[in-house]
Design a protein around this motif. Structure first.
Motif, short mmCIF file in Angstrom:
data_model
loop_
_atom_site.label_atom_id
_atom_site.label_comp_id
_atom_site.label_asym_id
_atom_site.label_seq_id
_atom_site.Cartn_x
_atom_site.Cartn_y
_atom_site.Cartn_z
N ARG A 153 38.42 46.39 45.36
CA ARG A 153 39.76 46.40 44.80
C ARG A 153 40.77 46.18 45.92
NH1 ARG A 153 41.04 52.80 43.47
NH2 ARG A 153 40.62 53.60 45.56
N VAL A 159 50.85 43.34 40.30
CA VAL A 159 50.92 43.81 38.93
C VAL A 159 51.96 42.99 38.18
CG1 VAL A 159 51.34 45.81 37.43
CG2 VAL A 159 50.26 46.12 39.66
N VAL A 172 45.88 50.47 41.85
CA VAL A 172 46.41 50.86 40.55
C VAL A 172 45.95 52.27 40.18
CG1 VAL A 172 46.45 50.25 38.10
CG2 VAL A 172 46.49 48.46 39.84
N TRP A 201 42.57 42.69 34.36
CA TRP A 201 42.61 41.81 35.52
C TRP A 201 42.44 40.37 35.04
CZ3 TRP A 201 44.10 43.09 40.27
CH2 TRP A 201 44.07 44.44 40.65
N TYR A 223 46.90 42.21 38.03
CA TYR A 223 46.68 43.25 37.03
C TYR A 223 47.76 43.07 35.96
CZ TYR A 223 45.50 47.83 35.10
OH TYR A 223 45.09 48.85 34.28
#
Length: 285
Positions: A153, A159, A172, A201, A223
């Motif tokens: 990640r 985002v 996140v 995602w 995201y």
């Protein structure tokens, strides 16, 4: 008239055995080694032969062969010597030296071009290992642990909410609420609540901001929260947990940490693969 017994004897003249005072083990303040005892005996877990654990100046242990060897049969880069309980990887100028157990362990690969004396010593250690295995005194070596599975990640993901891309300050899953609790501390709840709908995602084009030059056709992991209800996107934009999102009167202890994403300024945070898979990190020897 009875005479008194001499000093150190009982009334009948038998010697009096006095207990010796106990001596306590202490470490001298000027000792270069902070150990009560160096060269602790042990056995190699791979071959079962005896070794001696000595320590370097930084405190890291090193296994040495328990016997000294003539310097003439040991290569210069494999000679060790002990000084005041400390192991040093060098020659001290004497006719004898020590050698590490890794250079002689029959369970390891032999070093290139060993001397005939070291080859004969390694053969004797291998014979002892074979006898221990035949007698069942040598347990099998411990299995190497499987490499840990670490989720892949990004440290600062991109985002997308309310159709605007932001750069998050942390993963996140680690985003915290900025609202103030009744004890005047910051809320410890996460934005990604287990009872709230999560985002997804997706690989989206790395489109530049308005008025900038176009970038090459590059896909980046984002995201995406645009599929959530409008109220959920507002909650994420305000960086509040579901509990404090329902209580708008609660004050904030910090500002929302969203940073408008610019692909030219934040190009190091562009990741062309989805973080839904896991990478296997090889353990260091």
């Amino acid at each position: 008239m009875r005479s008194s017994p001499p000093a150190g004897r009982h009334w009948d003249g038998s010697p009096r055995h006095t207990a010796r005072p106990r001596r306590w083990l202490r470490v001298a303040a000027d000792s270069p080694s902070r150990l009560l005892r160096s060269a602790q005996c042990d056995r190699c877990r791979h071959c079962g032969n005896p070794i001696e654990w000595c320590y370097l100046t930084d405190g890291s242990p090193v296994p040495l062969h328990p016997a000294e060897l003539p310097c003439a049969v040991v290569p210069a880069d494999e000679r060790w010597h002990l000084s005041s309980g400390i192991a040093h990887p060098a020659d001290d100028g004497s006719a004898w030296c020590r050698i590490t157990h890794q250079s002689l362990c029959p369970a390891r690969t032999a070093p290139p071009d060993p001397t005939p004396q070291l080859r004969a010593l390694r053969r004797r250690l291998a014979l002892r290992t074979r006898r221990l295995k035949d007698a069942g005194a040598l347990p099998p070596p411990p299995a190497e642990p499987a490499p840990p599975t670490v989720p892949c990640r990004p440290a600062r993901p991109v985002v997308r909410l309310l159709y605007v891309r932001y750069l998050a300050p942390c993963p996140v899953e680690d985003l915290r609420c900025v609202a103030q609790t009744r004890t005047r501390h910051r809320c410890t709840r996460a934005l990604l609540a287990p009872d709230a709908p999560p985002g997804t995602w997706a690989l989206l084009p790395a489109a530049p901001a308005t008025g900038q030059l176009p970038l090459p056709d590059t896909l980046m992991a984002v995201y995406d929260l645009t599929g959530l209800p409008y109220g959920e996107q507002l909650r994420w934009r305000a960086q509040r947990c579901p509990v404090h999102a329902a209580a708008p009167a609660a004050a904030d202890t910090a500002c929302a940490q969203w940073e408008p994403f610019d692909p030219l300024l934040h190009h190091q945070h562009i990741h062309p693969r989805l973080p839904t898979t896991a990478r296997h990190h090889r353990a260091r020897p």
